[in-house]
Design an enzyme around this catalytic site. Structure first.
Site, PDB file in Angstrom:
ATOM      1  CG  HIS A 353      35.618 -33.195  36.202  1.00 48.94           C
ATOM      2  ND1 HIS A 353      34.370 -33.417  35.664  1.00 48.94           N
ATOM      3  CD2 HIS A 353      36.487 -33.263  35.170  1.00 48.94           C
ATOM      4  CE1 HIS A 353      34.487 -33.606  34.364  1.00 48.94           C
ATOM      5  NE2 HIS A 353      35.762 -33.517  34.038  1.00 48.94           N
ATOM      6  CB  ALA A 354      38.306 -37.961  36.130  1.00 48.20           C
ATOM      7  CG  HIS A 383      39.620 -39.831  29.184  1.00 49.70           C
ATOM      8  ND1 HIS A 383      39.230 -39.358  27.946  1.00 49.70           N
ATOM      9  CD2 HIS A 383      40.002 -38.730  29.886  1.00 49.70           C
ATOM     10  CE1 HIS A 383      39.379 -38.045  27.912  1.00 49.70           C
ATOM     11  NE2 HIS A 383      39.841 -37.637  29.069  1.00 49.70           N
ATOM     12  CD  GLU A 384      41.044 -38.474  33.423  1.00 52.87           C
ATOM     13  OE1 GLU A 384      42.002 -37.761  33.067  1.00 52.87           O
ATOM     14  OE2 GLU A 384      39.862 -38.127  33.290  1.00 52.87           O
ATOM     15  CG  HIS A 387      44.725 -36.853  29.570  1.00 49.84           C
ATOM     16  ND1 HIS A 387      44.633 -36.117  28.417  1.00 49.84           N
ATOM     17  CD2 HIS A 387      43.469 -36.885  30.081  1.00 49.84           C
ATOM     18  CE1 HIS A 387      43.364 -35.719  28.247  1.00 49.84           C
ATOM     19  NE2 HIS A 387      42.633 -36.174  29.242  1.00 49.84           N
ATOM     20  CD  GLU A 411      40.645 -34.189  26.980  1.00 55.18           C
ATOM     21  OE1 GLU A 411      40.301 -35.235  27.553  1.00 55.18           O
ATOM     22  OE2 GLU A 411      41.231 -33.259  27.569  1.00 55.18           O
ATOM     23  CG  HIS A 513      34.535 -29.456  30.988  1.00 56.19           C
ATOM     24  ND1 HIS A 513      33.714 -30.402  31.556  1.00 56.19           N
ATOM     25  CD2 HIS A 513      35.685 -30.100  30.682  1.00 56.19           C
ATOM     26  CE1 HIS A 513      34.335 -31.569  31.578  1.00 56.19           C
ATOM     27  NE2 HIS A 513      35.537 -31.414  31.068  1.00 56.19           N
ATOM     28  CE1 TYR A 523      37.427 -33.899  27.566  1.00 58.62           C
ATOM     29  CE2 TYR A 523      36.479 -31.703  27.686  1.00 58.62           C
ATOM     30  CZ  TYR A 523      37.302 -32.674  28.213  1.00 58.62           C
ATOM     31  OH  TYR A 523      38.001 -32.431  29.358  1.00 58.62           O
TER      32      TYR A 523
HETATM   33  N1  ASP Z   1      37.367 -37.423  31.649  1.00 54.89           N
HETATM   34  C1  ASP Z   1      37.114 -36.078  32.074  1.00 54.89           C
HETATM   35  C2  ASP Z   1      36.552 -35.207  31.015  1.00 54.89           C
HETATM   36  O1  ASP Z   1      36.987 -35.485  29.900  1.00 54.89           O
HETATM   37  C3  ASP Z   1      38.347 -35.394  32.528  1.00 54.89           C
HETATM   38  C4  ASP Z   1      39.415 -35.268  31.484  1.00 54.89           C
HETATM   39  O2  ASP Z   1      39.239 -34.645  30.441  1.00 54.89           O
HETATM   40  O3  ASP Z   1      40.514 -35.788  31.702  1.00 54.89           O
HETATM   41  O4  ASP Z   1      36.130 -34.113  31.388  1.00 54.89           O
HETATM   42  N1  SER Z   2      35.171 -35.995  30.412  1.00 50.51           N
HETATM   43  C1  SER Z   2      34.419 -35.035  29.697  1.00 50.51           C
HETATM   44  C2  SER Z   2      33.200 -34.655  30.473  1.00 50.51           C
HETATM   45  O1  SER Z   2      33.010 -35.150  31.547  1.00 50.51           O
HETATM   46  C3  SER Z   2      34.080 -35.519  28.302  1.00 50.51           C
HETATM   47  O2  SER Z   2      33.562 -36.815  28.294  1.00 50.51           O
HETATM   48  O3  SER Z   2      32.421 -33.860  30.049  1.00 50.51           O
HETATM   49 ZN    ZN Z   3      40.586 -35.786  29.439  1.00 47.22          ZN
END
Ligand code: ASP
Ligand code: SER
Ligand code: ZN
Length: 614
Positions: A353-354, A383-384, A387, A411, A513, A523
């Site tokens: 998971h990123a 996205h990453e 951060h 986020e 999550h 999110y």
């Molecule tokens: N892009 C993924 C997600 O939002 C990981 C992150 O939040 O950085 O879950």
């Molecule tokens: N990265 C977050 C997820 O995978 C929100 O898009 O749920």
């Molecule tokens: Zn993120």
């Protein structure tokens, strides 16, 4: 930093709540000065906050390097280390949070007050201070994490991991195969249920000791306002977007019905969760080929553009980096490229998971992402890096302020940047030829693709944390975990599982999550905020055309103002940060509504005469 006058009010809202709760429950470690001792002073509070700040800064580097080692190489030893360090860190954070409670009702200068309040919230899952509790909690969280990340299913004769399943669910259109992938992945979570229930007990006990009613209330206290007010705020934001979601749901259900027929997609029922092109039905953009407006101009396919141009993981990342540098932000350090993990290592188990990391709170920023060459991953790498750029921008702040203005800001940064990936931008980076830029008549298609990504996500995000709030406050008992999960997803998203769920199913655990205890409201908030950022940036750039065609690529003035918000980190209440970039102090769905308005007119026309809803 400029010095600030003393707050007139005796205490912050957080302190008032803590005090009330402490009076009701009187946990020893939370009590104000013991009788007979002088009340603590503002000077003591400042000394305490500074010492805690330094202790946490040092501790966090150990936590980060341990977690990185584990997540990039899951094995017996890294699990052991993660448990040990996790338990130690929880104990330290609980001790510091509890000590901060002593200053709940002391009159403090705003900066000290803010640090004391942040200390009380500086952990996601607290543990009670009794012997063994933090250890047990760390064992559970590590076990859940490993179960999720090493999960494999038997599919068409092979052992398959989640990253492959995710990709396949985006293009598979055979309902039986979709159901099989979906069902088998959800079975991976079944053994998590008992651990999860125990985790809830321990963490709730820890939260109560710190003066919160439960963990959910603690999470909701992270937004510079009382938890109840924040819940109302979330409902207000959802209310702004809900009518849009209902139109999108209705239209998509109609198109899926044309494809799959009445037996699989009945027109008056919730949509089957495995038909939406994504394991969790949270992002429907892969449905674009199925739901494209009939007769509408075909737009380009970003995945194809990337593949044809020969992009690999490194090139995707460099391209994302270039957007940030075009705004005047610095290049990523060499160590980013040396230490990041950008593709799935084949010789060991990892958390795919990123995520984005700041290991030493200064220089050592990295991404861990199992990049695949497709449109979704192209957005995710933007996205990453959002951060990482935030982390780098606020690194001069004291550790306690090295954070997003709130977690939704963190986020939203990279997603705001990714909204700028427009046809015009793609020509500027030579992924699209000028003569391939879709004409104005394709606007509905372009907006449709965005809506499938952004609007579909909101009720999913809401469901994830509404479920946890219910679990943490006891409305949902372990016996009701799965039923309540689906009740929420039905109510908010209008979806249903593809088959009757087994009595022991724990479907929430099939989402990263939940198994990994990452709060999810962030999110939801991010998806609202990113449109506010984008609209403000486009206004600053003097953009004239339809909002969704705007890109601020290369705009240094926007970059400068953006950076002013980033540099603040968590040093001020979030409305200050929002104002620094956008001029407004409120979260609001208006920008998102305006962005999607042309599409909504189209959807309403298409849905006219249909029975919408579920
Ligand atoms: N892009 C993924 C997600 O939002 C990981 C992150 O939040 O950085 O879950
Ligand atoms: N990265 C977050 C997820 O995978 C929100 O898009 O749920
Ligand atoms: Zn993120």
């Amino acid at each position: 930093m400029t010095s600030k006058p003393l707050l007139k009010a005796a205490a912050s809202w957080l302190a008032i709540i803590a005090f009330t709760a402490a009076c009701a429950t009187t946990p020893a470690e939370n009590a104000a000065a013991p009788t007979g001792e002088a009340a603590p002073t503002a000077a003591q509070a400042q000394t305490y906050a500074d010492a805690a700040n330094n202790e946490l800064a040092e501790l966090s580097e150990l936590e980060n390097r341990t977690a990185w080692s584990y997540e990039t190489n899951i094995n017996h030893d890294t699990e052991w280390l993660l448990q040990r360090v996790g338990a130690q860190a929880t104990q330290a954070r609980v001790r510091l949070a509890s000590g901060a409670g002593r200053f709940a009702n002391v009159e403090l200068p705003p900066d000290t007050r803010r640090k004391i309040d942040l200390l009380r919230l500086a952990l996601v899952l607290p543990a009670p201070q009794r012997e063994g509790a933090a250890d047990e909690l760390a064992q559970i969280t590590t076990r859940l994490s490993s179960m999720y990340s090493t999960g494999r299913i038997d599919y068409r004769g092979a052992q398959v991991s989640l990253d492959d399943l995710e990709t396949w669910m985006g293009s598979e259109r055979d309902p039986a195969r979709l159901e099989e992938m979906w069902t088998k992945w959800h079975a991976v979570a079944t053994p998590m249920a008992g651990d999860y229930a125990r985790l809830v007990e321990i963490a709730n006990e820890g939260a109560r000791d710190l003066g919160f009613a439960n963990v959910g209330q603690m999470w909701l206290s992270n937004y510079d306002m009382p938890a109840a007010e924040m819940e109302t705020e979330v409902q207000r934001l959802w209310g702004q977007m809900q009518p849009f979601y209902e139109q999108l749901h209705c239209y998509v259900r109609g198109r899926l019905n044309q494809r799959y027929g009445d037996a699989i997609v009945p027109l008056d029922q919730p949509i089957r969760a495995d038909l939406l092109g994504n394991m969790w039905a949270q992002d429907w953009q892969t449905l674009m080929p199925l739901v494209r407006p009939p007769g509408g101009r075909a737009t380009y396919d970003t995945t194809q553009l990337l593949v044809r141009a020969g992009y690999d993981a490194r090139r995707m990342t460099e391209t994302a980096e270039r957007f940030y540098t075009s705004l005047g932000l610095p290049e990523l350090p060499d160590t980013f490229w040396e230490r990041s993990v950008l593709t799935r290592p084949r010789d060991r188990e990892v958390v795919c998971h990123a995520s984005a990391w700041d290991l030493d709170n200064q220089e050592d920023i990295r991404v861990k992402q199992c990049i695949q060459i497709n449109a979704e991953h192209f957005q995710t790498i933007h996205h990453e890096l959002g951060h990482n750029y935030y982390q780098r921008a606020y690194r001069a702040q004291p550790y306690l302020y090295q954070n997003g203005a709130h977690d939704g800001f963190h986020e939203a940064i990279g997603d705001f940047i990714a909204l700028n990936i427009t046809p015009d931008y793609l020509t500027q980076i030579n992924l699209l030829r000028r003569n391939q830029i879709p004409p104005a008549s394709a606007d509905v298609s372009l907006l449709m693709e965005r809506a499938l990504e952004k609007i579909s996500f909101l009720p999913f995000a809401l469901s994830v944390d509404q479920w946890r709030w219910q679990v943490f406050d006891g409305r949902t008992t372990p016996a009701e975990y799965n039923a309540d999960w689906w009740a929420l997803r039905l109510r908010n998203q209008g979806i249903a599982p593809p088959n009757a769920r087994p009595a022991d199913a724990f479907d929430p655990g099939a989402k990263y999550h939940i198994a990994n205890n990452v709060p999810y409201l962030r999110y939801f908030l991010s998806f609202v905020l990113q449109f506010q950022f984008y609209e403000a940036a486009c206004q600053q750039a003097g953009w004239q055309g339809p909002l969704h065609r705007c890109t601020v690529y290369g705009n240094r003035e926007v970059g400068e103002r953006f950076n002013r918000m980033l540099e603040m980190g968590a040093s001020h209440p979030w409305p200050d940060a929002l104002e620094a970039f956008t001029g407004t102090r409120r979260m609001d769905g208006g920008a998102m509504v305006r962005y999607f308005t042309p599409l909504m007119s189209y959807l309403q026309a298409q849905n006219a005469g249909k029975t919408c809803g579920w």
